[in-house]
Design a protein around this motif. Sequence first.
Motif, short mmCIF file in Angstrom:
data_model
loop_
_atom_site.label_atom_id
_atom_site.label_comp_id
_atom_site.label_asym_id
_atom_site.label_seq_id
_atom_site.Cartn_x
_atom_site.Cartn_y
_atom_site.Cartn_z
N UNK A 76 0.92 -1.32 0.01
CA UNK A 76 -0.04 0.07 -0.07
C UNK A 76 0.88 1.29 -0.11
N UNK A 77 1.92 1.20 0.73
CA UNK A 77 2.69 2.49 0.85
C UNK A 77 3.59 2.59 -0.50
N UNK A 78 3.92 1.39 -1.10
CA UNK A 78 4.70 1.56 -2.47
C UNK A 78 3.77 2.36 -3.53
N UNK A 79 2.27 1.88 -3.45
CA UNK A 79 1.26 2.08 -4.47
C UNK A 79 1.16 3.46 -4.25
N UNK A 80 0.92 3.99 -2.73
CA UNK A 80 0.67 5.48 -2.67
C UNK A 80 2.05 6.33 -3.12
N UNK A 83 1.73 6.47 -7.09
CA UNK A 83 0.70 7.42 -7.28
C UNK A 83 1.28 8.86 -7.12
N UNK A 84 1.70 9.13 -6.21
CA UNK A 84 2.24 10.53 -5.97
C UNK A 84 3.43 10.91 -7.00
N UNK A 85 4.29 10.05 -7.38
CA UNK A 85 5.15 10.14 -8.33
C UNK A 85 4.42 10.35 -9.93
N UNK A 86 3.41 9.36 -9.91
CA UNK A 86 2.90 9.74 -11.35
C UNK A 86 2.37 11.11 -11.57
N UNK A 87 1.69 11.35 -10.33
CA UNK A 87 0.84 12.91 -10.53
C UNK A 87 2.08 14.00 -10.80
N UNK A 88 3.26 13.71 -9.84
CA UNK A 88 4.30 14.90 -10.18
C UNK A 88 4.84 14.88 -11.75
N UNK A 89 4.75 13.74 -12.24
CA UNK A 89 5.39 13.28 -13.54
C UNK A 89 4.44 13.94 -14.76
N UNK A 90 3.04 13.91 -14.20
CA UNK A 90 2.07 14.23 -15.27
C UNK A 90 2.15 15.89 -15.24
N UNK A 91 2.27 16.26 -14.09
CA UNK A 91 2.54 17.98 -14.09
C UNK A 91 3.43 18.21 -14.83
#
Length: 144
Positions: A76-80, A83-91
């Motif tokens: 769960x920690x790794x997924x979270x 997800x944060x890293x994906x959002x940052x890369x999308x921005x």
Amino acid sequence: MKEQEVTRYVKRTQKDYSMSFKLQIVQEVERGQLSVSDAAKKYDIQCRKTVVNWLKKFGNFDWDNQTLHNMPKSPEQRVMELEVQVKLLEKQKALLEQQAFVADKKAIIFDMMIDIAEKEYQIDIRKNSSPEQSIILEKNKNKQ
């Protein structure tokens, strides 16, 4: 008259806690079942610093080098984190796409400005020769 119960504050030291109790709390905190503050509240430990000291002494985290030993992250920690890293890369991607779009538009506008200037003033602004060649050509023209 009713007798008033006086609760007296008793200061405890780390020597008051058994080793198994300390290790149990350290395991619960490292597994992510409790935070340091929650462990202090749940087990009525006076200060969260006490729990931190136990983590430093008995935990798997290398506090001197700030690196993890045998403390894998839960899925769960790794997924979270991902997800944060994906959002940052999308921005970042959106920002870079916007910058590329603006740069392309600027290049088109500058190109149009050069075309207009060439037509209006009937001069060749875009030269295919390097600056060194143009100096040599000017010297040759002056000699003739």
